[in-house]
Structure formats: C-alpha cells, structure tokens
Enzyme design. Structure first.
Site, PDB file in Angstrom:
ATOM      1  N   ASP A  48      34.389  43.930  38.658  1.00  0.00           N
ATOM      2  CA  ASP A  48      34.762  42.929  39.332  1.00  0.00           C
ATOM      3  C   ASP A  48      34.461  41.619  38.740  1.00  0.00           C
ATOM      4  O   ASP A  48      33.444  41.512  38.125  1.00  0.00           O
ATOM      5  CB  ASP A  48      34.240  42.999  40.817  1.00  0.00           C
ATOM      6  CG  ASP A  48      34.779  41.858  41.693  1.00  0.00           C
ATOM      7  OD1 ASP A  48      35.894  41.743  42.097  1.00  0.00           O
ATOM      8  OD2 ASP A  48      33.789  41.245  42.304  1.00  0.00           O
ATOM      9  N   GLU A  82      37.900  42.178  35.152  1.00  0.00           N
ATOM     10  CA  GLU A  82      38.752  41.454  35.977  1.00  0.00           C
ATOM     11  C   GLU A  82      38.638  40.049  35.427  1.00  0.00           C
ATOM     12  O   GLU A  82      37.950  39.033  35.735  1.00  0.00           O
ATOM     13  CB  GLU A  82      38.451  41.397  37.651  1.00  0.00           C
ATOM     14  CG  GLU A  82      39.384  40.762  38.170  1.00  0.00           C
ATOM     15  CD  GLU A  82      38.833  40.172  39.870  1.00  0.00           C
ATOM     16  OE1 GLU A  82      39.638  40.029  40.504  1.00  0.00           O
ATOM     17  OE2 GLU A  82      37.613  40.043  39.796  1.00  0.00           O
TER      18      GLU A  82
END
Length: 612
Positions: A328, A357
């Site tokens: 993330d 990400e």
C-alpha cells in the site's frame, strides 16, 4: 533496642521493595519466533519491558550468537541482532537479561523450516481476485464484535463481520469462476476505536485481526487456497500504522514516527519524489506527512524500524507461506528502504512477487518505480508497479453509448509502454477498492462490461479483478469508500439473496458471470495471452486490433467501439496472422475465415485463437 529493630525492619523492607522494583520483566517480544536455515543468517528481536534497555544481554546456544544488543532513546526497548549459523538446530534459545543482582531468562523459539509450500509469486499467467475481507462473507459470527466495536451492516463505514472462514467457504466459488489468486485487503490487527474495517490502520504488525480470525486461521486459509491450486497475496502497509498501535503510547525514539511524532498532513504530492523541479519543502511534506491523524507516518530511515518492517514481511511469508505482497501507499515511503525491502524479500524467496501501489495519472511515474528503470538513477528492485494510467484510459475507452469511444487514447497509452523496464510485469485493473466500480448503474446492457473484460484479460500485464465485478456491483467514489466495498449478497446467513449461486442472480448477472468465467477459464490454458508478446495497430474507424504471440500459439483481438456493425479487412494484420487461415472465437465457438473481411457487431469484440 526497639528503635534499632524498627530501623532494621525498615531497611529490610526498602531493600526488598528496591529489589522488587529492579526485577526484570519482558512485556513483548517480536517476532515471537524465527527459523533455522534462512538464507540471511541475522535477524532482529524487538524486546520491550520496563527499563529493559539497562540490562546486559547474553545468549548461549550452539550455532547462534548475539552480534549486538542495541539500545535506543527509550530505555524500555532493546533491539537484539542474532546470528543463526548454518549448523544451528531448532530449539529454545535461552536469552539472559541481567541487571545488577537481577537475572531473567527468556526462552526464544527457533523452529525448523518444515513448510516449503507457497511463496510462488504471481505473474501474467495469474488473475488476482481482490477481496475486502470484512465485506465478502461472514463464516463465523462469533468473532464479529470486539472492544465495544459492534458490527453494523447499515453503516458503510462500520464493521460488517466478514472473516477468514467466510473466504474459505467461498474458495470453490472463486476457483470455479476461474481466478488463480486471492488477494486480501490488510488482515493484520486494526484495533481502532472506529473499527477500521478496511484494515489500513494496523495496531499490531504480528497479529491477525481477531475479527477475521487468528494467525493460525489465516495460515490455514492460505493452505486451503494452495490445496485448491490457487495462490494467496497479502496486502501490507509499511508506510504508516494505526494511532492505537501499542508502541504509540511509548515510542522507542522520537524519530520512530515522521515529524517527531507530531501530526503533519501529507500533501499527497506523489510526483515530487521524481520531479527534478520539486521544491524540497514540498517533497519533505509529502514524504514526512501523515496520511491522516489516525495513521501516523512511519520513518523508514530509522535503521531499527527499517529492519523491523522488512523482517515482519519475511516472517509472514515464512509463517503463512503466502505467494505475494501488494504494498500500500508505495510511493509515500523512503526509496532506499523500499529498494532494500524488495531485495531482501527476493533474496530469501526468488520466485516471490511484490506489487507496489504506484498511483499516478501518467505511466512515466510507475515506470520510474519499476526495477531497472532507465528513468531513475537508482534501482528500486520492484518487479510489479500498478498501471493506473491504463485503468483511467480503460474507464473512458469503453462506453456503450458513445460512437467510437476513446480507443485512440487507449492505444496511445499502450504505445507508451517503452517507458517500462518490463511492460509485461505490471498490474492491470478496471477498478479496485479505491476507485469507482467499472460497472455503472446507467449501463443498460453488457456491451461495456464485455469489452472491458475482454481487453483486460487479453492485454499485456497481470490482471486484477475486484470482488463483485462478476455480479455487476456498482458504486462511485462520490458515494464514499464504504459504498465501493459493499457486502457480497449471500455472504451472510441472514441475506435474502445469494448471488454466489446461479439461482440468486438475475438473468443479466448470470450472463455477466458466465462471460467472465468463460474468459478466465480459457485464459488459464492459452500461452499466447499468458506468456506471449503483444503486437497492436492504431485504431481505424473505431476498430482496435492487437495480437498476442507465443511460438505457434496466436490470438488476435478485435474491438469495435462504434455504434454500427463493421466489416474489417484482415490483410492489414499479417504480422499476427502469418500463415494461419482460421480463427476460433473464444466466446462463441464460431470459426471465422481470415482471408476475407470479418463482420463485427456494434460495440462487439472478437477473441480469436488462430489455426490452419
């Protein structure tokens, strides 16, 4: 005489109290265990307890040595750096803490690496099925409520009760659909006041969220996934923690949290890390700022924290035998830390894969983050960035009502793949848990749906599909994130509709489900799509044509974005067709002659396997 006795008793009591106060106690040890036979011999043990940093530490065990017992600002922490030799045997390491006359021995488990399953990585032959665990299926209602945080399915931002058992019970459904890999949004403990159903505010990096199940239950879920021939990807968050994380009440050092532990809102200026014109103050605010007040920003430049985070990832891989990680807020972290993290994970597990990400509008930025990029003067070691640029192009390109759509923009985006070090190793997706759903309420038919999925599943890259896509779930970003992550109907015993079953779906939902299943199951068997190179042609008259080629395996894809049926002359596509004379449509089974024009319906698509 009496006064002397009282005096002696007081001295004795003070001595005993002092001794009691000086007693050595250990409140927390992380990780809880390690293994013999790891490629990297050294590992870190975080030890937390009152004044533990004042202790002298010794370790006496054959084949194991203590390189350093590192102290930090806070005397309640020690970071032990332990070396495990090749000949070390499994057992309990006696770690002795001594302080004056006090002594305490902690037995630290060193285990054998008995499980060699998993850690397989993922690539373009896989399709990832992204699940928000809280919203997928509730298999065990007994773990729903915790810490006075109760489930409330009427609130889009509350806990709803989905868990590991729910996912486990639907593994056959996922496999039957044709997925090869399960990707779960974060599963580590989120013991936040509001519940933090999404999982991105971690309060204990080494514990599963008890609302989903225990560590052991997650490991069993991964094993069950492997037993069914699928893989497991774990969503991780190393950029920040939750504000209720246990160490927030007693930080190891001021620089453990960015901005010395004081809230500073990040400016989300993601391009500043590679922008040669970026103001240093703006770059620093981006990197050191917090995502929200509830998510303190971790400082990966702190060497003890950096090692802690890297080791945590390796511990989960070894413990649960997961096959991949999705990281993330990748671009929000320190570059050098990420390069080291990637390298150490890949050194230990060469087949493993990590997807970062990399959320940018233009593809040059995720390309900058990919390992061996010509755009950066440093190697990030990242195998798989996320291609948001292509996502945004796909969301515009496929429109069931507009004549010709925006296939030119789609073509141009793909034509920019030269910026990637490896364009075949990027993650592609129509939507995810942070974006508006690809299916829209205003869609009256499946033309947009079918073209979007046909493109996604035959295009270069590693496709990811968000749960519920197969039953036409809708939701816009404007509705709020909670409504992008709605419950899957039928995942709760009290649900009146079960869309996991054919009988619970509408006619159009079953048509969508069957279409996707056919594509997914076919894709598994086709080397041209999963392993082949790509050739494409500039769109003409609203027709986009591209091919996938792997030796004698060839596929040609034809997409018509116009509102009228068209005849497509095939002689232009000789680079793909070569000596082949026929194409079998994967979707209809129809065999089409390639030496003449092909008629394609308005807003239609062909996926043709070539033959003679």
């Amino acid at each position: 005489m009496y006064k002397k006795i009282i005096y002696l008793l007081l001295v004795l009591i003070l001595f005993q109290v002092g001794g009691a106060l000086a007693a050595i106690t250990v409140s927390r040890v992380e990780p809880a265990n390690w293994w013999t036979g790891m490629k990297k011999s050294e590992f870190q043990i975080l030890v937390y307890g009152p004044g533990i940093g004042k202790s002298k530490v010794t370790l006496n065990y054959p084949g194991v040595s203590l390189r350093e017992a590192a102290t930090v600002e806070n005397p309640n922490y020690l970071f032990l750096y332990v070396n495990v030799g090749k000949n070390a045997k499994a057992g309990n390491l006696p770690i002795t803490f001594s302080n004056g006359g006090e002594k305490f021995v902690y037995s630290y488990p060193l285990k054998n690496r008995t499980d060699k399953s998993g850690a397989l990585g993922f690539d373009a032959s896989d399709v990832l099925y992204l699940i928000t665990p809280d919203r997928f299926a509730n298999g065990n209602p007994s773990n729903d409520n915790l810490d006075s945080v109760l489930i409330n399915r009427n609130s889009p931002n509350a806990r709803h009760g989905g868990d590991y058992q729910g996912v486990s019970e639907k593994l056959d459904y996922i496999k039957d659909l044709g997925m090869t890999t399960v990707w779960l949004n974060p599963i580590q403990e989120n013991r936040m006041r509001g519940g933090s159903y999404h999982g991105y505010a971690i309060t204990d990096f080494y514990q599963s969220d008890p609302r989903f199940g225990s560590n052991e239950e997650f490991r069993e879920l991964t094993k069950s996934t492997h037993d069914k021939g699928m893989k497991m990807v774990m969503d991780m968050v190393l950029n920040h923690c939750g504000s209720s994380h246990w160490w927030m009440k007693d930080l190891p050092s001021k620089d453990w949290i960015n901005n010395n532990g004081v809230f500073l809102q990040t400016n989300h200026a993601t391009v500043s890390v590679m922008d040669v014109h970026a103001a240093e103050s703006e770059r620093n605010t981006f990197l050191n700022g917090w995502f929200t007040r509830g998510m303190p920003d971790l400082n990966q430049r702190n060497p003890h924290l950096a090692t802690y985070l890297i080791e945590n990832s390796i511990w989960w891989i070894e413990y649960a035998r997961i096959d991949g990680i999705r990281q993330d807020t990748y671009s929000y972290m320190d570059f050098d830390f990420l390069a080291r993290w990637n390298k150490e994970v890949y050194d230990e597990y060469p087949q493993f894969n990590i997807v970062g990400e990399t959320w940018y509008n233009k593809k040059t930025s995720p390309a900058w983050w990919q390992g061996n990029s010509a755009l950066s003067n440093k190697n990030s070691n990242l195998k798989t960035p996320m291609d948001f640029s292509l996502t945004f192009a796909m969301q515009k390109a496929f429109d069931g009502k507009a004549d010709n759509g925006y296939l030119g923009d789609l073509f141009e985006d793909i034509a920019q793949d030269f910026v990637y070090a490896d364009p075949y190793n990027v993650m592609t997706f129509l939507d995810n848990h942070d974006l508006g759903r690809f299916s829209r309420k205003e869609d009256e038919d499946l033309k947009r749906y079918k073209q979007g999925l046909a493109f996604l599943l035959t295009m270069r890259g590693i496709p990811q599909i968000y749960y519920g896509t197969e039953v036409l779930m809708t939701g816009t970003k404007e509705d709020g994130d909670g409504k992008l992550r709605v419950d899957f109907p039928g995942g709760w015993k009290e649900d009146k509709v079960d869309q996991f079953s054919k009988t619970g779906r509408s006619e159009i939902q079953n048509e969508a489900w069957t279409y996707l299943q056919k594509l997914l199951q076919w894709r598994k068997t086709n080397l041209a799509v999963t392993k082949g190179k790509m050739i494409h042609y500039a769109p003409k008259n609203g027709i986009y044509v591209y091919g996938r080629i792997k030796d004698d395996a060839r596929v040609i894809v034809i997409i018509n974005s116009s509102l009228k049926e068209q005849n497509v002359p095939m002689d232009r596509f000789s680079d793909i067709i070569g000596v082949f004379t026929k194409g079998k449509d994967v979707l209809s089974g129809k065999v089409i002659e390639l030496d003449k024009q092909i008629s394609i319906s308005a807003k239609g698509e062909y996926i043709l396997e070539l033959g003679k």
